[in-house]
Motif scaffolding. Structure first.
Motif, mmCIF file in Angstrom:
data_model
loop_
_atom_site.group_PDB
_atom_site.id
_atom_site.type_symbol
_atom_site.label_atom_id
_atom_site.label_comp_id
_atom_site.label_asym_id
_atom_site.label_seq_id
_atom_site.Cartn_x
_atom_site.Cartn_y
_atom_site.Cartn_z
ATOM 1 N N SER A 1 0.836 -1.203 0.000
ATOM 2 C CA SER A 1 0.000 0.000 0.000
ATOM 3 C C SER A 1 0.870 1.251 0.000
ATOM 4 N N ALA A 2 1.858 1.273 0.886
ATOM 5 C CA ALA A 2 2.762 2.428 0.953
ATOM 6 C C ALA A 2 3.519 2.595 -0.360
ATOM 7 N N ALA A 3 3.966 1.482 -0.935
ATOM 8 C CA ALA A 3 4.693 1.545 -2.207
ATOM 9 C C ALA A 3 3.810 2.126 -3.303
ATOM 10 N N GLY A 4 2.559 1.717 -3.337
ATOM 11 C CA GLY A 4 1.651 2.230 -4.347
ATOM 12 C C GLY A 4 1.380 3.717 -4.190
ATOM 13 N N ILE A 5 1.176 4.155 -2.948
ATOM 14 C CA ILE A 5 0.862 5.565 -2.696
ATOM 15 C C ILE A 5 2.053 6.455 -3.023
ATOM 16 N N TYR A 6 3.231 6.100 -2.500
ATOM 17 C CA TYR A 6 4.416 6.921 -2.766
ATOM 18 C C TYR A 6 4.849 6.808 -4.225
ATOM 19 N N GLY A 7 4.680 5.627 -4.788
ATOM 20 C CA GLY A 7 5.010 5.456 -6.198
ATOM 21 C C GLY A 7 4.154 6.345 -7.081
ATOM 22 N N GLU A 8 2.904 6.549 -6.675
ATOM 23 C CA GLU A 8 2.012 7.406 -7.447
ATOM 24 C C GLU A 8 2.484 8.859 -7.434
ATOM 25 N N ILE A 9 3.142 9.274 -6.356
ATOM 26 C CA ILE A 9 3.689 10.640 -6.328
ATOM 27 C C ILE A 9 4.689 10.815 -7.457
ATOM 28 N N ALA A 10 5.625 9.872 -7.589
ATOM 29 C CA ALA A 10 6.625 9.951 -8.655
ATOM 30 C C ALA A 10 5.971 9.843 -10.026
#
Length: 325
Positions: A248-257
C-alpha cells in the motif's frame, strides 16, 4: 520516562501529523508491528525536525547552530540505545522499540549520517552521491523498519529490498519538492545531471530551463520505479498483513513519482498530492497484489537497479560525512 502506552500515543500523533500516507498504510499492520512502526517513525520525524528546526516538516527554521543540533541528536540517540531516559518522548520511543526488537546503534547512525549531510548543506555532485544521500535519509530507515517487522538482521537480501523502498520514497519526495527545496536554497539534483542539460547550478527553476528540468526529473522518477519494483520482491517475503501495508505504501508513494512524471513541465505548478480516495484505492489494489506473485514485468525492471545497499554503504564509508559548521 513515560510508560509504553503514552509513548505509543505520542508516536501515533506524530505520524498522523507528519505523514498521512504512511499513517494510512501503518493501520494495516498487526497491532504489535503497527505500534513499533509508530515508535520508530516518531524518532525519525523528531530527528529531522531538530536538524531542520521544523515542526513535523514545513518551512525550514533558522539553520544556524546545525552542528549543535546534530550533536543533540547523536547524544539522545545513544542514550536511548543505552536504555536511559532522554527527556524527549520521541527518543524514549526509540529506546522502547530498541528493547523490543533487534535494532542496533549502527543502524541508527546510518540514518543520522543523512541528517549530518543536510546539516552540512551538502549537495550531490553525481548520481552516486544522490543515491548515497537517499540511502542515509530513507534507505537506512527502511532497513530499521524491516527489522521492526521481524526481518532478521542476517537476511541481507530482504534488508536490501527494504532499503530499496526507502530509496524509491526519497526519490519521489525529491522530485515532488524541487521548488520547495529551491526556495530553501537546497538542491538534491546531481550537479552532473544539471551540467548534462546545460543548467547552471541554482537556476533549475528558471522558466527557460523547465523542459530540461522535466527530463532530469523523469530520470529520477524512473529510478524510483526501479527501486519500488525491487522492494516489491522483498515485500513478498513478509507476513500477509505486513505485505499488504508495505505494498500500500509503495503504491501511494510510487504514485507521487508517477504523477510528477505525468505532469511534465507543469509538475511544480502546485504540489503533487495523492487524495485520500486514491490512497484507499491503492490500499485495495495492494490487498489483491499481496495475494499474488510479483509480476514478471516488475522483476525484470528491478534487475536494472544500479545501486544496492552494500554499494551505497561502501560509498559512504569511503567518502565519510562532511563536518557542519
Amino acid at each position: 520516562m513515560q510508560d509504553r502506552a503514552t509513548l505509543v500515543t505520542n508516536a501515533r500523533r506524530s505520524i498522523l501529523k507528519g505523514s498521512k500516507s504512511f499513517a494510512i498504510a501503518s493501520h494495516l499492520f498487526d497491532n504489535v508491528t503497527r505500534e513499533r512502526v509508530w515508535l520508530l517513525y516518531a524518532w525519525c520525524r523528531r530527528c529531522d525536525d531538530i536538524i531542520d528546526a521544523q515542526d513535523h516538516g514545513g518551512t525550514l527554521g533558522d539553520q544556524s547552530g546545525a552542528a549543535e543540533r546534530l550533536a543533540q541528536v547523536r547524544e539522545k540517540t545513544a542514550l536511548a540505545f543505552a536504555g536511559k531516559p532522554t527527556d524527549d518522548p520521541a527518543f524514549d520511543a526509540l529506546g522502547l522499540v530498541v528493547r523490543e526488537t533487534g535494532l542496533t546503534l549502527n543502524m541508527a547512525r546510518d540514518v543520522i549520517d543523512g541528517f549530518a549531510l543536510d546539516a552540512a548543506e551538502w549537495q550531490p555532485h553525481s548520481e552516486a552521491d544522490l543515491m548515497r544521500y537517499c540511502w542515509h535519509v530513507a534507505g537506512a530507515v527502511g532497513v530499521m523498519m524491516a527489522v521492526v517487522m521481524g526481518v532478521s538482521p542476517e537476511d541481507e537480501d530482504t534488508l536490501d529490498r527494504a532499503c530499496d523502498l526507502g530509496l524509491a520514497f526519497q526519490l519521489a519526495n525529491i522530485a515532488r519538492d524541487i521548488e520547495e527545496d529551491d526556495a530553501a536554497d537546497r538542491s538534491y539534483i546531481p550537479m552532473d545531471w544539471l551540467a548534462e542539460e546545460d543548467i547552471p547550478p541554482g537556476e533549475q527553476m528558471k522558466p527557460h530551463y523547465r523542459s530540461a528540468l522535466t527530463r532530469i526529473i523523469g530520470r529520477m522518477c524512473k529510478t524510483a520505479e526501479i527501486h519500488e519494483c525491487s522492494a516489491r520482491i522483498g515485500a513478498s517475503r513478509l507476513k500477509p498483513r505486513q505485505r499488504w501495508a508495505i505494498l500500500s505504501a509503495a503504491g501511494i508513494y510510487g504514485e507521487i513519482a508517477r504523477e510528477v512524471a505525468r505532469r511534465g513541465d507543469h509538475a511544480w505548478d502546485h504540489r503533487t498530492v495523492v487524495s485520500n480516495g486514491r490512497k484507499l484505492g491503492f490500499v485495495a489494489k495492494a490487498a489483491w497484489a499481496a495475494l499474488r506473485p510479483v509480476p514478471r514485468s516488475c522483476i525484470a525492471l528491478a534487475s536494472a537497479r544500479k545501486y544496492s545497499r552494500l554499494s551505497l554503504m561502501t560509498l559512504s564509508q569511503r567518502d565519510g560525512v562532511p563536518k557542519c559548521t
